[in-house]
Each structure stands twice: as C-alpha cells, then as structure tokens.
Design an enzyme around this catalytic site. Structure first.
Site, PDB file in Angstrom:
ATOM      1  N   LYS A 173       0.854  -1.193   0.000  1.00 15.01           N
ATOM      2  CA  LYS A 173       0.000   0.000   0.000  1.00 15.01           C
ATOM      3  C   LYS A 173       0.887   1.239   0.000  1.00 15.01           C
ATOM      4  CE  LYS A 173      -1.486   2.624   3.254  1.00 15.01           C
ATOM      5  NZ  LYS A 173      -1.455   3.960   2.638  1.00 15.01           N
ATOM      6  N   GLU A 248      11.860   1.016   8.292  1.00 16.10           N
ATOM      7  CA  GLU A 248      12.742   2.115   7.896  1.00 16.10           C
ATOM      8  C   GLU A 248      12.025   3.393   8.294  1.00 16.10           C
ATOM      9  OE1 GLU A 248      14.187   4.996   6.738  1.00 16.10           O
ATOM     10  OE2 GLU A 248      14.000   4.620   4.597  1.00 16.10           O
ATOM     11  N   CYS A 282      14.585  11.127   4.313  1.00 13.53           N
ATOM     12  CA  CYS A 282      14.895  10.693   5.688  1.00 13.53           C
ATOM     13  C   CYS A 282      16.382  10.768   5.988  1.00 13.53           C
ATOM     14  CB  CYS A 282      14.338   9.294   5.945  1.00 13.53           C
ATOM     15  SG  CYS A 282      14.726   8.132   4.640  1.00 13.53           S
ATOM     16  N   GLU A 382      12.220  15.348  13.607  1.00 15.72           N
ATOM     17  CA  GLU A 382      12.256  15.381  12.149  1.00 15.72           C
ATOM     18  C   GLU A 382      11.340  16.496  11.633  1.00 15.72           C
ATOM     19  OE1 GLU A 382      12.530  11.805   8.873  1.00 15.72           O
ATOM     20  OE2 GLU A 382      11.029  11.655  10.427  1.00 15.72           O
TER      21      GLU A 382
HETATM   22  P1  NDP Z   1       3.312   8.189   7.938  1.00 18.56           P
HETATM   23  O1  NDP Z   1       4.262   7.380   8.716  1.00 18.56           O
HETATM   24  O2  NDP Z   1       1.969   8.435   8.498  1.00 18.56           O
HETATM   25  O3  NDP Z   1       3.106   7.561   6.460  1.00 18.56           O
HETATM   26  C1  NDP Z   1       3.839   6.499   5.901  1.00 18.56           C
HETATM   27  C2  NDP Z   1       2.900   5.395   5.433  1.00 18.56           C
HETATM   28  O4  NDP Z   1       2.260   4.799   6.555  1.00 18.56           O
HETATM   29  C3  NDP Z   1       1.779   5.884   4.526  1.00 18.56           C
HETATM   30  O5  NDP Z   1       1.525   4.912   3.524  1.00 18.56           O
HETATM   31  C4  NDP Z   1       0.615   5.965   5.476  1.00 18.56           C
HETATM   32  O6  NDP Z   1      -0.631   5.865   4.840  1.00 18.56           O
HETATM   33  C5  NDP Z   1       0.856   4.766   6.344  1.00 18.56           C
HETATM   34  N1  NDP Z   1       0.161   4.770   7.625  1.00 18.56           N
HETATM   35  C6  NDP Z   1      -0.194   5.823   8.385  1.00 18.56           C
HETATM   36  N2  NDP Z   1      -0.846   5.410   9.495  1.00 18.56           N
HETATM   37  C7  NDP Z   1      -0.916   4.051   9.435  1.00 18.56           C
HETATM   38  C8  NDP Z   1      -1.478   3.040  10.263  1.00 18.56           C
HETATM   39  N3  NDP Z   1      -2.105   3.337  11.410  1.00 18.56           N
HETATM   40  N4  NDP Z   1      -1.370   1.757   9.868  1.00 18.56           N
HETATM   41  C9  NDP Z   1      -0.763   1.432   8.724  1.00 18.56           C
HETATM   42  N5  NDP Z   1      -0.216   2.348   7.891  1.00 18.56           N
HETATM   43  C10 NDP Z   1      -0.278   3.644   8.243  1.00 18.56           C
HETATM   44  O7  NDP Z   1       3.939   9.538   7.588  1.00 18.56           O
HETATM   45  P2  NDP Z   1       3.124  10.904   7.483  1.00 18.56           P
HETATM   46  O8  NDP Z   1       2.572  10.997   6.126  1.00 18.56           O
HETATM   47  O9  NDP Z   1       2.196  11.099   8.608  1.00 18.56           O
HETATM   48  O10 NDP Z   1       4.313  11.916   7.683  1.00 18.56           O
HETATM   49  C11 NDP Z   1       4.676  12.300   8.979  1.00 18.56           C
HETATM   50  C12 NDP Z   1       6.149  12.307   9.145  1.00 18.56           C
HETATM   51  O11 NDP Z   1       6.704  11.018   8.872  1.00 18.56           O
HETATM   52  C13 NDP Z   1       6.892  13.171   8.173  1.00 18.56           C
HETATM   53  O12 NDP Z   1       6.857  14.494   8.516  1.00 18.56           O
HETATM   54  C14 NDP Z   1       8.265  12.592   8.287  1.00 18.56           C
HETATM   55  O13 NDP Z   1       8.860  13.098   9.432  1.00 18.56           O
HETATM   56  C15 NDP Z   1       8.024  11.143   8.462  1.00 18.56           C
HETATM   57  N6  NDP Z   1       8.205  10.371   7.231  1.00 18.56           N
HETATM   58  C16 NDP Z   1       9.371   9.701   7.069  1.00 18.56           C
HETATM   59  C17 NDP Z   1       9.597   9.007   5.924  1.00 18.56           C
HETATM   60  C18 NDP Z   1      10.858   8.269   5.699  1.00 18.56           C
HETATM   61  O14 NDP Z   1      11.205   7.997   4.555  1.00 18.56           O
HETATM   62  N7  NDP Z   1      11.575   7.876   6.727  1.00 18.56           N
HETATM   63  C19 NDP Z   1       8.621   8.968   4.851  1.00 18.56           C
HETATM   64  C20 NDP Z   1       7.387   9.663   5.135  1.00 18.56           C
HETATM   65  C21 NDP Z   1       7.214  10.329   6.297  1.00 18.56           C
HETATM   66  P3  NDP Z   1      -1.479   7.167   4.445  1.00 18.56           P
HETATM   67  O15 NDP Z   1      -0.550   8.300   4.302  1.00 18.56           O
HETATM   68  O16 NDP Z   1      -2.090   6.738   3.180  1.00 18.56           O
HETATM   69  O17 NDP Z   1      -2.469   7.357   5.544  1.00 18.56           O
END
Ligand code: NDP
Length: 494
Positions: A173, A248, A282, A382
């Site tokens: 997903k 990750e 990241c 972050e």
């Molecule tokens: P998230 O961790 O929420 O998003 C990453 C993925 O997890 C998305 O596909 C999201 O789905 C999914 N997700 C969210 N909640 C759940 C859950 N309860 N169960 C299963 N899957 C879930 O990142 P955010 O978009 O909220 O971003 C917030 C912060 O995360 C950023 O500001 C950054 O600091 C960090 N981040 C870090 C990344 C990295 O590469 N290390 C990448 C992205 C974010 P959906 O968005 O569709 O709800």
C-alpha cells in the site's frame, strides 16, 4: 488503469471505500480521484499473493531473474511518463524525478534481477563429523508492505524488488496521496509477465487499508517505511500477529564540519543535502555541527547559497526546489520553524512560505536556523522540509557527542581532510550510513537502513535478503547407524 485503485491477481480494479483525491501540491489542483480499497480488496489481494506463492517461490532463480529483467525493460520504456507522474503527485522538480528517482528505481530493479541468482550462505560441510550440514535460504511467504509519499516509486521498488527476487509475494500500500507511480509499476509488472498475484497493490488510508494488511494472519512479514510514530504502532500490531518486521523510519542526520574541512565543499554539500526533495528525505542533512573557528563563514556561505535556490514550477527544468508534497506537510514545517523562533532561534535564510505566484502551492523557502538549543524541537525532531539548523562545537569529542544526541540514527556525514578524523567519525557516529565529504548518494549495491529510533533491517543490496529470506539448516546423517554417537546421553553405553 486510469480509474483504478488496486492491482490484484494481475487485474486492475476499483476499491469500494471513500473517495480519495491526489493533489498537485504546486498548484492545489486535483490530479486524480479514486475510491479507497477497503478490507474486502485487501483480503482479495492477500489471497492472490498467498495463491501465487508456491509457484513463484518454487521457480528457478534464473526464471525469477528473467521476469525481473523484463520488468526493468518495461520500466525503461516508460521512464519519462514515470517522471512526469511522480512530479505531478509530489511536486518534486522534474530534474530530480528524471535524474534521481526514476533511474535510481530502475537501476534497483536491474540489481535485484541479478541478485535473484546469487543468494549466499555458509558452505555445506561435515561440521559434526557424522552429518552433512546444508543451509537453505528460503522465501518467507506473503509480505505486507506500506510505503511513504516522499519517494513513491523508489520506495515501492525498494520494498517490492528484494521481496520478490527472493521468492516472496507481496501486497503493498503506497501513501494515499501518491498512488500513481506505484500503479504504473504494477502495470509494468503485468507487461513483463510477472505472474499474477506476485505483486499486488492496494490504495487507501493507513489506519484502514494499511492496518488491514498488517493485522492479517495471511502475511508472514511486514515491511514499512515512514514515520517513527506510525512505525512503532505497526510494530505493536506485528507483535500481536507474530510476524517478522522490517522498519525504515525517520532520520535527523547530522552534518559535522571539522576545522580542517574544505569549507566551500561543505557549504555547497550542506545546501544540496538539506534541500534535496525539498528536505523530505529521511537522510537529508538537518543538523550542521560546525567547528567554532569556521562557524560564521559556514553560516554566511549557506545562507547566501540558499538565497540563490530557484523555487518554481516543478515541471520547469530550471526549478531547483518545488513545493512540499502536501499543504499539510508545509504547515507542519512552518509550525516547527515558528516554534523554534519563539524559543529564541533565528532564521538567517528563509523562515517563511513565499508569496506571489507561489502562494497557491505548498512552497516553503530554504531555511537556515541558528542559535537553537541542542535540546530544542527543531534540533531533535524530524522537520521533513527545507530546513537546516547550524550549531557550533569546540572539540572533536563534543562534535561526536552532539551528532549522536538525538533518538535517530539513519544517516550522517563528516567533513574533514584528515583521514584519522574521518575514520573516527565513521566508527563513532551511530547511523546506518556515514558519508565522508559528501551527504546523500545511495547505490543499489550498498544497504540503506537505520539504527536507534530510525528502525532496523536493510533496504537495497544483498543485505536486504536477510530481511526477506529465512535460513533453514538441513542436517543429514552420514553414518547409517542405529545407535548414533550422541545417543549416549539417553541410553547407557552398551
Ligand atoms: P506516515 O508514517 O503516516 O506515512 C507512511 C505510510 O504509513 C503511509 O503509507 C501511510 O498511509 C501509512 N500509515 C499511516 N498510518 C498508518 C497506520 N495506522 N497503519 C498502517 N499504515 C499507516 O507519515 P506521514 O505521512 O504522517 O508523515 C509524517 C512524518 O513522517 C513526516 O513528517 C516525516 O517526518 C516522516 N516520514 C518519514 C519518511 C521516511 O522515509 N523515513 C517517509 C514519510 C514520512 P497514508 O498516508 O495513506 O495514511
């Protein structure tokens, strides 16, 4: 595929959940709408993956490799379409999509096409003297995977390729806001004749569609890239399910400039490494620790260079920095900078969203923060935006201590012309990657993954097979004897 939300068992379909909108963050305009996949789509995807597993895991490495090379060829044909779609849903500059995201993703596919034929293990041998011991490295089963919005195509490739190269099947997903290039990847899987059910994609919000994957008893492993908070939540769900986990998570990379560094290189490196992908990386440089003797020159150099970075239409080849990937992310970045300034820090470059034509998009100016406390939110948490904080240090020991003083441990860099300092920094900084006199490059042959709160397990490289395979020891008796030597521990010696 244009209206589809999912790719299940080799067929594109449409979810039955709430409508989702993909927004171009450069303009605020809708790129595409789709219906989210609910639990029934997720169940169908998992069943397709389960059904495809026996045949795919039983295929020869050469056959799996050939299928992945075919995928490589199909992706090369649509490289420009992938770049355009990636830019439209994330706002990243087209130069970045064309020269980094798309070719990097395609190279990763090529790498795993080769690596599929080269799983490693210990030599078979008669370690006990009475048996031949053999190692089998086997696929795990169905992998449930969740990827983020910052590098949608690349993250999908990093999750899917090592998993299927090793013989697993997968349900992935992507983030709900950035589904397009992952669906295009699925389309290429179909054209490459990767068997139906090996790669399955569902789309929708994390808390519903994502959790339905992680909670399912049909998966044998969860692999997740995203925030530390969601990662920990997923870890708890996976623990309840008893499934293997690869995380990750976030980063807060230090960028350490010693007093003997080439300052011009460090200044240019800091601007590039903090602003790449509008800072939504990241591994981006987020905390510059600079020896006090060079601090003022570093700050003025970085501020001047940040001022020259061209914000604009991501489709324009001349644009250096696009908008954040969403208005929500832009507001989060703005809030963190505002709180830093209220707490006594100063923005010596940027520190605000630009006006004029760019006000319609989720833009934020390249920002350099000084005079922030080490313990403050802007240094510890972050930001995931185009924001670099710079702090001075007085000794090598202090630099290493400050570099290690956050919860994260994903990446770091040390800038020095002294080989001993470079080696000491590489050894002592707690991070999954340490660069010397550079910051950001990655390569398919080498692993990417974190320490501490940045997670565990590796993406890319053959190290990722440690996550996506399980080791079996086969120990075959060589003696043919009824009474084995070790039976002495059970029966009295006859
Ligand atoms: P998230 O961790 O929420 O998003 C990453 C993925 O997890 C998305 O596909 C999201 O789905 C999914 N997700 C969210 N909640 C759940 C859950 N309860 N169960 C299963 N899957 C879930 O990142 P955010 O978009 O909220 O971003 C917030 C912060 O995360 C950023 O500001 C950054 O600091 C960090 N981040 C870090 C990344 C990295 O590469 N290390 C990448 C992205 C974010 P959906 O968005 O569709 O709800």
């Amino acid at each position: 595929m244009s209206e589809s939300s999912n790719y299940i068992g080799g067929v594109f379909g449409t979810g039955q959940g709430p409508e989702q909108t993909v927004i171009n963050p450069a303009t605020g305009e809708t790129v595409r709408t789709y219906r989210a996949d609910d639990e029934s789509s997720v169940a169908a995807a998992l069943a397709a993956a389960r059904d495809a597993f026996p045949q795919w895991s039983g295929a020869t490495p050469a056959d799996r490799s050939a299928a992945l090379y075919a995928l490589f060829t199909e992706l090369e044909k649509v490289a420009e379409e992938l770049a355009q779609a990636e830019t439209s849903q994330t706002g990243k500059p087209i130069r970045l999509s064309r020269e980094f995201d798309v070719p990097g993703s395609i190279d990763n596919v090529a790498f795993f096409a080769g690596a599929a034929r080269h799983l490693t293990g210990h030599a078979s041998a008669e370690y006990s003297g009475d048996h031949t011991s053999t190692i089998r490295r086997q696929a795990i089963g169905v992998v449930g995977s969740i990827s983020p919005w910052n590098y949608p195509l690349q993250m999908a490739v990093w999750k899917i390729l090592p998993a299927i190269a090793a013989g697993n099947t997968i349900v992935l997903k992507p983030a709900e806001t950035t589904p397009l290039t992952t669906l295009m990847l699925a389309e290429a899987c179909g054209r490459a004749d990767i068997p139906a059910g090996v790669v399955n994609i569902v789309n929708g919000p994390g808390p519903t569609t994502g959790e339905a994957i992680v909670r399912s008893p049909l998966i044998s492993m969860t692999s997740f890239t995203g925030s530390t908070a969601v990662g920990r939540h997923i870890a708890a769900l996976a623990a309840g399910n008893g499934t293997r986990l690869h995380l990750e998570l976030g980063g807060k990379a230090p960028f350490v400039v010693f007093d003997d560094a080439d300052l011009d290189a460090a200044i240019q490196g800091a601007v590039a490494a903090s602003l790449i992908n509008t800072g939504q990386d990241c591994t981006a440089a987020t905390r510059a620790y600079v020896h006090r003797s060079r601090f003022d020159d570093f700050v003025s150099g970085v501020a001047e260079l940040m001022g020259k970075v061209r914000l604009g239409d991501p489709l324009d080849e001349d644009t250096d920095q696009g908008p954040l990937a969403s208005f929500r992310q832009r507001d989060k970045v703005a809030g963190m900078v505002e709180r830093a300034v209220q707490a006594g820090a100063r923005a010596v470059a940027g520190g605000k969203a630009p006006g004029g034509d760019l006000a319609a998009g989720a833009y934020y100016e390249p920002t350099l923060i000084i005079e922030a406390e080490q313990k403050s939110e802007i240094v510890q948490q972050e930001v995931f935006g185009p924001v670099l904080a710079a702090l001075p240090f007085d000794s090598d020991e202090e630099a290493i201590t400050l570099a290690n003083d956050t919860a994260f441990g994903l990446a770091a860099s040390a800038w020095t012309t002294n080989v001993f300092r470079a080696q000491e920094a590489a050894r002592r900084i707690d991070a999954g990657t340490v660069w010397i006199n550079d910051h950001i490059p990655i390569i398919s042959e080498m692993p990417h993954g974190g320490m501490k709160s940045s997670g565990y397990g590796k993406d890319m490289s053959t190290y990722s097979f440690e996550e996506y395979t399980q080791i079996k020891h086969v120990m075959a008796d060589l003696t043919g004897a009824v009474a084995k030597d070790w039976h002495r521990t059970i029966f009295r010696q006859r």
